[in-house]
Design a protein around this motif. Structure first.
Motif, PDB file in Angstrom:
ATOM      1  N   LYS A 118      84.045  56.143 -44.355  1.00 39.37           N
ATOM      2  CA  LYS A 118      83.794  57.195 -43.756  1.00 39.37           C
ATOM      3  C   LYS A 118      82.708  57.179 -42.347  1.00 39.37           C
ATOM      4  CE  LYS A 118      83.208  62.294 -43.425  1.00 39.37           C
ATOM      5  NZ  LYS A 118      82.662  63.446 -44.358  1.00 39.37           N
ATOM      6  N   LEU A 119      81.795  56.540 -42.789  1.00 35.03           N
ATOM      7  CA  LEU A 119      80.696  56.229 -41.891  1.00 35.03           C
ATOM      8  C   LEU A 119      80.833  55.208 -40.722  1.00 35.03           C
ATOM      9  CD1 LEU A 119      77.620  56.673 -41.225  1.00 35.03           C
ATOM     10  CD2 LEU A 119      76.924  54.906 -42.537  1.00 35.03           C
ATOM     11  N   LEU A 167      84.374  46.038 -25.885  1.00 40.70           N
ATOM     12  CA  LEU A 167      84.182  45.989 -27.381  1.00 40.70           C
ATOM     13  C   LEU A 167      82.796  45.905 -27.841  1.00 40.70           C
ATOM     14  CD1 LEU A 167      85.612  46.635 -29.980  1.00 40.70           C
ATOM     15  CD2 LEU A 167      86.269  44.223 -30.382  1.00 40.70           C
ATOM     16  N   ARG A 168      82.183  45.147 -27.059  1.00 42.15           N
ATOM     17  CA  ARG A 168      80.693  45.026 -27.338  1.00 42.15           C
ATOM     18  C   ARG A 168      80.142  46.076 -27.089  1.00 42.15           C
ATOM     19  NH1 ARG A 168      80.520  39.846 -24.952  1.00 42.15           N
ATOM     20  NH2 ARG A 168      79.824  40.788 -23.130  1.00 42.15           N
ATOM     21  N   ASP A 169      80.135  46.908 -26.020  1.00 43.14           N
ATOM     22  CA  ASP A 169      79.373  48.163 -25.670  1.00 43.14           C
ATOM     23  C   ASP A 169      79.589  49.297 -26.676  1.00 43.14           C
ATOM     24  OD1 ASP A 169      78.564  47.006 -23.336  1.00 43.14           O
ATOM     25  OD2 ASP A 169      80.044  47.934 -22.090  1.00 43.14           O
ATOM     26  N   ARG A 170      81.167  49.583 -27.247  1.00 39.49           N
ATOM     27  CA  ARG A 170      81.393  50.315 -28.111  1.00 39.49           C
ATOM     28  C   ARG A 170      80.641  50.194 -29.490  1.00 39.49           C
ATOM     29  NH1 ARG A 170      86.938  49.882 -26.565  1.00 39.49           N
ATOM     30  NH2 ARG A 170      87.606  49.178 -28.717  1.00 39.49           N
ATOM     31  N   LEU A 171      80.793  48.834 -29.822  1.00 39.78           N
ATOM     32  CA  LEU A 171      80.479  48.598 -31.426  1.00 39.78           C
ATOM     33  C   LEU A 171      78.737  48.666 -31.212  1.00 39.78           C
ATOM     34  CD1 LEU A 171      81.245  47.630 -33.876  1.00 39.78           C
ATOM     35  CD2 LEU A 171      81.035  45.143 -33.366  1.00 39.78           C
ATOM     36  N   ARG A 177      74.285  53.870 -34.460  1.00 36.30           N
ATOM     37  CA  ARG A 177      74.625  55.135 -35.469  1.00 36.30           C
ATOM     38  C   ARG A 177      74.777  55.018 -36.831  1.00 36.30           C
ATOM     39  NH1 ARG A 177      79.273  56.581 -37.568  1.00 36.30           N
ATOM     40  NH2 ARG A 177      80.411  55.082 -36.265  1.00 36.30           N
ATOM     41  N   ILE A 178      75.565  53.880 -37.321  1.00 33.12           N
ATOM     42  CA  ILE A 178      75.612  53.545 -38.712  1.00 33.12           C
ATOM     43  C   ILE A 178      74.120  53.420 -39.313  1.00 33.12           C
ATOM     44  CG2 ILE A 178      76.360  51.901 -40.454  1.00 33.12           C
ATOM     45  CD1 ILE A 178      78.846  51.942 -38.278  1.00 33.12           C
ATOM     46  N   GLU A 182      72.348  55.527 -42.257  1.00 35.71           N
ATOM     47  CA  GLU A 182      71.753  55.168 -43.320  1.00 35.71           C
ATOM     48  C   GLU A 182      70.157  55.250 -43.711  1.00 35.71           C
ATOM     49  OE1 GLU A 182      73.450  53.153 -46.296  1.00 35.71           O
ATOM     50  OE2 GLU A 182      74.655  55.236 -45.473  1.00 35.71           O
ATOM     51  N   GLY A 183      69.448  55.517 -42.661  1.00 31.98           N
ATOM     52  CA  GLY A 183      68.044  55.420 -42.923  1.00 31.98           C
ATOM     53  C   GLY A 183      67.438  54.002 -43.267  1.00 31.98           C
TER      54      GLY A 183
END
Length: 339
Positions: A118-119, A167-171, A177-178, A182-183
């Motif tokens: 989901k993450l 794709l690099r920019d989006r990733l 964010r991920i 997850e901290g």
């Protein structure tokens, strides 16, 4: 609070001194980028942190424990996640099994994998094999696999190098964010200045085996420690100058220095291309001799009476080749005294 501390780390291969007294800290919940050109020692430093290599001198403390120095803790016992450059997914395993590879005996394995799916926004693709995924999807699976055992630190080894620019920019945004969701703390190793500046909380510039400067992306970009960093991080025009009456006298006029200066000092100022302002002026003493249009902006090459500069201008309104202009420098500049 420091999660990882490196103190005076030295590493030699044969007669080559690859790392020379590296001291560095990574804080809890921080994303640190180690930025350097090819051969600077980035990969070696990452391998030492991971536990794949032993330092010749110095100490590494991770999560309050000495993992290299007087004692040595191997990689499999450090609980550090790693995302290799090519993702290195197991081709015979599907997405679900790739993510769960490191937590096979965990009774909460399924719920953890579902949480990560989901993450990384790949729900419904659990049964796909790596060859059925896009490059960006494979990298997200590799990141989820590294995060599955809940490490306190994740190492990202040039994770976007094989991807196209869009794709690099989006990733990049996905990865940030991920990781924050997850901290977990992370170290990103890269030669890409834009990548380091856009992703990291702090940047450590590595050159020829030494840490030259550590700071926030804004500090590193706006106040480079030396001319080498000024030219490595974005385009800078270097112009000779001399401190006169508190200003730096140059061929482009008297400029204000960001750093402290000493009367009579000679040196070089570094001016970012975006700090030039080109004012159209039919009687101006400078002329536009080149123009590369990028849409949102343009790089304009200008011949002044004594030197040639490159200025970054608003694309639709950038001066055309052949136009006469007056060149102004906006804001203060970095001044580097001649040693």
């Amino acid at each position: 609070m420091s999660l990882l501390t490196l103190t005076s780390i030295t590493k030699n291969f044969g007669e080559g001194n690859v790392l020379k007294g590296i001291s560095l800290e990574v804080q809890q919940d921080e994303l640190l980028a180690i930025l350097g050109s090819s051969g600077a020692g980035k990969s070696t430093l990452l391998r030492l942190i991971a536990g794949f290599e032993k330092p010749d001198q110095g100490e590494i403390v991770f999560d309050g424990n000495v993992v290299a120095g007087e004692s040595f803790l191997p990689a499999e016992k450090r609980k550090i996640g790693i995302v290799p450059q090519d993702g290195a997914l197991f081709p015979h395993l599907n997405v679900y099994d790739n993510i769960g590879f490191g937590i096979a005996k965990d009774p909460n394995k399924d719920s953890r994998i579902q949480q990560l799916l989901k993450l990384i926004e790949l729900e419904g693709l659990e049964k796909r094999k790596p060859q059925e995924l896009s490059g960006g999807q494979m990298q997200r699976v590799a990141l989820a696999r590294a995060l599955a055992p809940k490490p306190k630190l994740v190492l990202l080894d040039e994770p976007f190098g094989a991807l196209d620019a869009e794709l690099r920019d989006r990733l990049r945004n996905d990865v940030r964010r991920i990781i924050h969701a997850e901290g977990v703390s992370a170290i990103l190793v890269t030669h890409d200045q834009e990548e380091a500046l856009s992703l990291a909380d702090r940047v450590a510039v590595l050159r020829e085996g030494r840490i030259i400067q550590v700071g926030t992306p804004t500090e590193i970009y706006n106040s480079p420690a030396d001319i080498g960093i000024a030219t490595f991080l974005g385009e800078s025009v270097l112009i000779d100058g001399k401190v006169t009456e508190g200003k730096v006298a140059t061929d482009l006029g008297k400029l204000t220095a960001l750093n402290q200066v000493v009367e009579g000092q000679s040196g070089v100022v570094a001016i970012r291309s975006e700090n030039f302002y080109l004012q159209p002026n039919p009687t101006g003493d400078s002329e536009v001799v080149g123009r590369v249009f990028f849409g949102h902006d343009a790089v304009v090459e200008v011949q002044t009476p004594s030197l040639k500069i490159k200025a970054r201008s608003n694309g639709p309104f950038a001066p055309e080749v052949g136009m006469k202009v007056t060149v102004w420098v906006r804001g203060a500049v970095n001044f580097y005294p001649t040693k």
